[in-house]
Design an enzyme around this catalytic site. Structure first.
Site, PDB file in Angstrom:
ATOM      1  N   TYR A 178       0.632  -1.473  -0.463  1.00 52.56           N
ATOM      2  CA  TYR A 178      -0.130   0.532  -0.199  1.00 52.56           C
ATOM      3  C   TYR A 178       0.815   1.051  -0.088  1.00 52.56           C
ATOM      4  O   TYR A 178       0.295   1.895  -0.340  1.00 52.56           O
ATOM      5  CB  TYR A 178      -1.078   0.135   0.942  1.00 52.56           C
ATOM      6  N   ASP A 233      -4.976  -7.304   5.887  1.00 52.89           N
ATOM      7  CA  ASP A 233      -6.785  -6.613   5.428  1.00 52.89           C
ATOM      8  C   ASP A 233      -7.164  -7.831   5.133  1.00 52.89           C
ATOM      9  O   ASP A 233      -8.369  -7.630   5.753  1.00 52.89           O
ATOM     10  CB  ASP A 233      -6.043  -5.604   4.633  1.00 52.89           C
ATOM     11  N   ASP A 249     -10.616  -8.816   7.719  1.00 52.79           N
ATOM     12  CA  ASP A 249     -12.279  -9.056   7.257  1.00 52.79           C
ATOM     13  C   ASP A 249     -12.770 -10.641   7.030  1.00 52.79           C
ATOM     14  O   ASP A 249     -14.363 -10.524   8.201  1.00 52.79           O
ATOM     15  CB  ASP A 249     -12.640  -8.420   6.052  1.00 52.79           C
ATOM     16  N   LYS A 275       3.380 -14.997   1.218  1.00 54.44           N
ATOM     17  CA  LYS A 275       2.998 -16.157  -0.082  1.00 54.44           C
ATOM     18  C   LYS A 275       4.876 -16.306  -0.605  1.00 54.44           C
ATOM     19  O   LYS A 275       5.042 -15.611  -1.310  1.00 54.44           O
ATOM     20  CB  LYS A 275       2.667 -14.885  -1.208  1.00 54.44           C
ATOM     21  N   ASP A 303      -2.913 -18.151   1.478  1.00 54.99           N
ATOM     22  CA  ASP A 303      -4.114 -18.452   0.474  1.00 54.99           C
ATOM     23  C   ASP A 303      -5.034 -19.777   1.472  1.00 54.99           C
ATOM     24  O   ASP A 303      -5.687 -19.484   1.645  1.00 54.99           O
ATOM     25  CB  ASP A 303      -4.429 -18.871  -1.168  1.00 54.99           C
TER      26      ASP A 303
END
Ligand code: NAD
Length: 364
Positions: free
Chosen positions: A141, A248, A252, A192, A224
């Site tokens: 980000y 992020d 959630d 990852k 994942d």
């Protein structure tokens, strides 16, 4: 010595739910259980209306001087067209940046009374208690270059850069391992590393940090797979530490295992001060200012009150009191009290003040 709390209620339901926290603080102070020195300021649209900026320098100074900042929510249609640099969310970004809060803590707890409100089966989520520790100030980000280039042949190229340095991974990993020591002594580190160099470094640094915590078990998990396991068998997790982007998404996902936005607290912590050891800290509900229900007195104050409980736990070490506030929340839910957002069929619902009062009564 009194401890300084700086309240920034913000806009919309932010002011309504913060009022319930203020009542709890007043009660605790009156009983001598806490000695909080309270101050409050304006953030978001409310600050823009008064000062022409999303947060004034004076209020920013108070936030920096406080032992903890308790934040409501900002934003609303009234401020949709204010200049971009003064939009309500700019207050949040400035606070996060200047307080340098790099560790975002998002608990996902299943209150027994709400287990049937989850999209997952009760037996999968009953007793769920996960803490996601997300790196908040680095990664893709913020990494440079961050561009969209016109290639001149009818095509464009967009670039975001995922970048992490050793110290950034080391400090977030230490937050996760320290917290695991106060809970289930287990950390899953999600990255990852199979396809990303930043993941290779992430794993290397987290494994090095893990050597300093022989009492905490560390598991590596691909991000994942972590997303899949969160909905398949979420109770296998205790603390999950991960980068800004994966955090992020995973936070959630984990949060919604447990029901409504109105239930979800968060904390953001900075580095410990070299002399006092105190961390800058910022506590806020995950939800926004809910303009659709603002002013109606029906917002759920639980995420806000639970954010205050996190402040008791993480900024002031008042673990027993934090447990009592959380138990009071669980207690009123157990009694069947519900605001509209968490009500199941045909239940009588109560408003913000009544829910705040019920939690305070349980606490007493
Ligand atoms: P929101 O979280 O404000 O609301 C989403 C939905 O959830 C709405 O239907 C709302 O009524 C409901 N809801 C949220 N919190 C609730 C609560 N405590 N009790 C009962 N119902 C609740 O998100 P949004 O509608 O996308 O955004 C509204 C405004 O809030 C926008 O201006 C947005 O930019 C801002 N926002 C601010 C923050 C923040 O301050 N941290 C976070 C998200 C959104």
């Amino acid at each position: 010595m009194a401890q300084k709390l700086f309240l920034l209620p913000g806009d919309g339901i932010g002011t309504e739910i913060m009022a319930e926290v203020a009542k709890i603080i007043a009660y605790l102070n009156s009983q001598g259980e806490t000695d909080f020195e309270l101050d409050s300021g304006l953030a978001g649209g409310a600050a823009y209306d008064k000062y022409g900026v999303a947060i004034s320098d004076e209020d920013m100074g108070k936030a920096l001087a406080a032992d903890a900042v308790i934040f409501g929510a900002v934003g609303g249609p009234k401020w949709d067209n204010v200049p971009y640099e003064h939009r309500p969310e700019a207050a949040l970004l400035r606070l996060r940046k200047e307080l340098a809060v790099f560790a975002n803590l998002r608990p996902a707890i299943c209150y027994p009374a709400l287990a049937d409100a989850s999209a997952l089966k009760r037996e999968l989520i009953e007793g769920l208690d996960i803490l996601i520790v997300r790196e908040l100030t680095g990664g893709v980000y913020f990494g440079e270059p961050k561009t969209i280039t016109d290639l001149g042949n009818g095509q464009k190229r967009a670039i975001d850069t995922q970048v992490y340095e050793t110290y950034e991974i080391d400090r977030i990993a230490r937050v996760a391992f320290d917290l695991a020591r106060t809970r289930g002594h287990k950390v899953h580190s999600a990255d990852k590393k199979n396809v990303m160099k930043s993941g290779v470094l992430w794993d290397e640094v987290v494994k090095t940090v893990a050597k300093d915590y022989s009492d905490v078990t560390m598991h590596h998990i691909l991000a994942d797979n972590c997303a899949m396991q969160l909905v398949r068998n979420p109770r296998q997790f205790d603390v999950i530490v991960t980068d800004n982007l994966f955090g992020d998404i995973l936070s959630d996902t984990a949060a919604m295992l447990t029901g409504s936005l109105g239930m979800l607290p968060s904390a953001s912590l900075g580095a410990p001060d070299a002399t006092t050891g105190k961390r800058k800290a910022f506590y806020e509900p995950v939800h926004g200012s809910a303009p659709d229900i603002a002013g109606q007195g029906i917002a759920n104050p639980i995420a806000m009150i639970a954010s205050f409980a996190m402040a008791l736990r993480y900024s002031f070490g008042m673990i027993e009191l934090a447990n009592r506030v959380e138990a009071a929340i669980a207690g009123v839910l157990g009694d069947g009290l519900r605001t509209g957002d968490i009500a199941q069929d045909n239940r009588r619902t109560i408003g913000t003040e009544a829910m705040g009062a019920a939690i305070l009564a349980k606490l007493k």
